[in-house]
Design a protein around this motif. Structure first.
Motif, short mmCIF file in Angstrom:
data_model
loop_
_atom_site.label_atom_id
_atom_site.label_comp_id
_atom_site.label_asym_id
_atom_site.label_seq_id
_atom_site.Cartn_x
_atom_site.Cartn_y
_atom_site.Cartn_z
N GLY A 16 0.78 -1.23 0.00
CA GLY A 16 0.00 0.00 0.00
C GLY A 16 0.81 1.28 0.00
O GLY A 16 0.24 2.37 0.05
N ILE A 17 2.13 1.18 -0.05
CA ILE A 17 3.00 2.37 -0.12
C ILE A 17 3.72 2.38 -1.46
O ILE A 17 4.41 1.42 -1.81
CB ILE A 17 4.02 2.41 1.03
CG1 ILE A 17 3.29 2.49 2.38
CG2 ILE A 17 4.96 3.60 0.87
CD1 ILE A 17 4.23 2.53 3.58
N THR A 18 3.56 3.44 -2.20
CA THR A 18 4.23 3.63 -3.48
C THR A 18 5.32 4.68 -3.30
O THR A 18 5.06 5.76 -2.75
CB THR A 18 3.25 4.10 -4.57
OG1 THR A 18 2.25 3.08 -4.76
CG2 THR A 18 3.96 4.36 -5.89
N ILE A 19 6.53 4.36 -3.74
CA ILE A 19 7.58 5.38 -3.74
C ILE A 19 7.97 5.68 -5.18
O ILE A 19 7.94 4.80 -6.04
CB ILE A 19 8.83 4.94 -2.94
CG1 ILE A 19 9.52 3.74 -3.59
CG2 ILE A 19 8.47 4.66 -1.49
CD1 ILE A 19 10.91 3.48 -3.04
N MET A 20 8.30 6.93 -5.44
CA MET A 20 8.76 7.28 -6.78
C MET A 20 9.79 8.39 -6.71
O MET A 20 9.73 9.26 -5.86
CB MET A 20 7.60 7.67 -7.70
CG MET A 20 6.73 8.80 -7.25
SD MET A 20 5.47 9.12 -8.52
CE MET A 20 4.47 10.34 -7.69
N SER A 21 10.75 8.27 -7.61
CA SER A 21 11.79 9.27 -7.73
C SER A 21 12.07 9.48 -9.21
O SER A 21 12.98 8.87 -9.78
CB SER A 21 13.07 8.82 -7.00
OG SER A 21 14.08 9.81 -7.14
N ASP B 4 -2.10 4.68 -11.25
CA ASP B 4 -2.40 3.32 -11.70
C ASP B 4 -1.81 2.28 -10.75
O ASP B 4 -2.48 1.32 -10.35
CB ASP B 4 -1.81 3.08 -13.11
CG ASP B 4 -2.58 3.79 -14.20
OD1 ASP B 4 -3.72 4.22 -13.96
OD2 ASP B 4 -2.03 3.90 -15.32
N LEU B 5 -0.53 2.46 -10.41
CA LEU B 5 0.16 1.49 -9.57
C LEU B 5 -0.45 1.43 -8.18
O LEU B 5 -0.70 0.34 -7.63
CB LEU B 5 1.64 1.86 -9.49
CG LEU B 5 2.54 0.91 -8.70
CD1 LEU B 5 2.57 -0.47 -9.32
CD2 LEU B 5 3.97 1.48 -8.62
N SER B 6 -0.69 2.58 -7.60
CA SER B 6 -1.22 2.64 -6.23
C SER B 6 -2.63 2.08 -6.14
O SER B 6 -2.98 1.42 -5.15
CB SER B 6 -1.19 4.08 -5.73
OG SER B 6 -1.63 4.16 -4.40
#
Length: 388
Positions: free
Chosen positions: A342-347, A366-368
């Motif tokens: 349930g946690i999305t990280i993005m950089s 979309d991913l989350s």
């Protein structure tokens, strides 16, 4: 999700109101989800990665994947410009040149993607752009331009709010803790916000936040090292201040073994009278953006001035404005976007993420939400393979 009668809550919490965080909040809210966007200071904060009026929008990449992705991103920008009623990308075109830039290879990528372009000799390019002393073959593509990053963030935040998102400013996140079936987001001053799912788009602040996100140890250890730089950028005045002459300046990327530089019309940041010029990854390296001091490196200033004297004769070689900015990079210069529990990280970093902002926000949504996926290249497993 366990909530509190005294703390606000939302189905989705997005941490960071830069280009990608605000885009993710917009896209989730547009789909009807309950969204809260938490920002450390204010959207497009001046000490983060999405401030100011000048970021390059370009199609030219040696990797076909990214060129094709820019084509997709342009459609997302068109949607944002239509929704906001603003032009957020100013057309200037772009030139690519230098001994290690390989304009001919870049032209091949544009050809496959159906992007208009032209290969010029150095002499032809000097005739067309007299302010630049080209030293190799040159790729010109007129569809490139300059993104007004700050106004783009503001436009996406406004769209998120229009679709019901809550926007909390001056909300510096210190940690995220599991709470029931969801998460408790805790501010530096102890305030809390409850959410079922979390998206972290903290830019150069991600490295210092990563260990406080209630993520599995294996997931955290698979995140590649992110190098954070305090870059220096300088605005040099055009020698010819006629409006037509100023508008004719393109964005550029020049890669030579001795010096790598990029530049673009400075827009509002430069009072529309100068070119923003910088040395690629020439700033002070830090562990996190929280360590920045905002001080220009005098040695870097001299290197860039010398570069302008040699390669940009159309500019006065004395900067009339200068600033620092945050530059975050992965070892492969590929973006990070992955999710667990349930946690999305993005950089979306490495000096080329701004142009993809609206599209990456859509991918994060979309991913989350589980309604789509992201390119495997962005997954942590792909980064691990590349570094193995």
């Amino acid at each position: 999700m366990t909530s509190s009668t005294q703390s606000p809550s939302a189905e989705y919490i997005v941490i960071g109101a830069g280009l990608t965080g605000s885009a993710a909040a917009w896209k989730l809210a547009q789909r009807g989800y309950e969204v809260a966007l938490l920002e450390r200071k204010v959207p497009a904060a001046e000490d983060a990665s999405s401030h100011g009026s000048a970021r390059i929008f370009r199609y030219a990449y040696p990797d076909q994947f990214y060129t094709d992705l820019v084509v997709q991103a342009r459609g997302a920008w068109d949607e944002l410009e239509l929704a906001s009623g603003q032009r957020l990308i100013s057309p200037h075109g772009s030139v690519d040149y230098g001994a290690i830039r390989n304009p001919r290879q870049l032209a091949g990528s544009l050809e496959k993607a159906g992007v208009e372009h032209e290969l010029l000799t150095a002499e032809q390019a000097r005739g067309r752009f007299s302010g630049i002393a080209f030293d190799t073959e040159v790729l010109w593509h007129p569809g490139a331009g300059v993104i007004d990053a700050e106004r783009s963030v503001q436009a996406m935040v406004a769209q998120a709010q229009l679709h019901g998102a809550a926007v909390e400013t001056n909300w510096p996140v210190a940690s995220v803790q599991a709470s029931g079936t969801g998460y408790k987001v805790i501010a530096a001053d102890g305030r809390t916000y409850y959410g079922s799912k979390i998206i972290v788009a903290a830019g150069g602040f991600l490295p210092s936040l990563l260990g406080n996100l209630s993520l599995p140890a294996g997931f955290v250890s698979s995140v590649p090292t992110m190098d954070v730089y305090q870059e220096n950028a300088y605005h040099f005045p055009y020698r010819d201040q006629e409006p037509e002459a100023r508008m004719s300046w393109p964005t550029y990327i020049h890669k030579d073994p001795a010096f790598k530089s990029y530049g673009l019309p400075g827009g509002r940041d430069a009072g529309f009278r100068g070119q923003k010029v910088a040395e690629y990854m020439g700033g002070r390296r830090m562990d996190t953006a929280a360590a920045q001091n905002g001080l220009i490196d005098p040695a870097n200033r001299e290197r860039v001035i010398d570069y302008v004297k040699k390669y940009l004769p159309g500019l006065e070689p004395t900067p009339y404005a200068e600033t620092t900015c945050i530059f975050t990079s992965t070892p492969t210069e590929d973006f990070i976007m992955d999710e667990t529990q349930g946690i999305t990280i993005m950089s979306p970093c490495s000096g080329h993420g701004a142009k993809f902002g609206p599209l990456l926000g859509e991918m994060a949504a979309d991913l989350s939400s589980g309604t789509g996926t992201v390119p495997e290249l962005f997954r942590l497993s792909s980064h691990a393979k590349a570094l193995a």
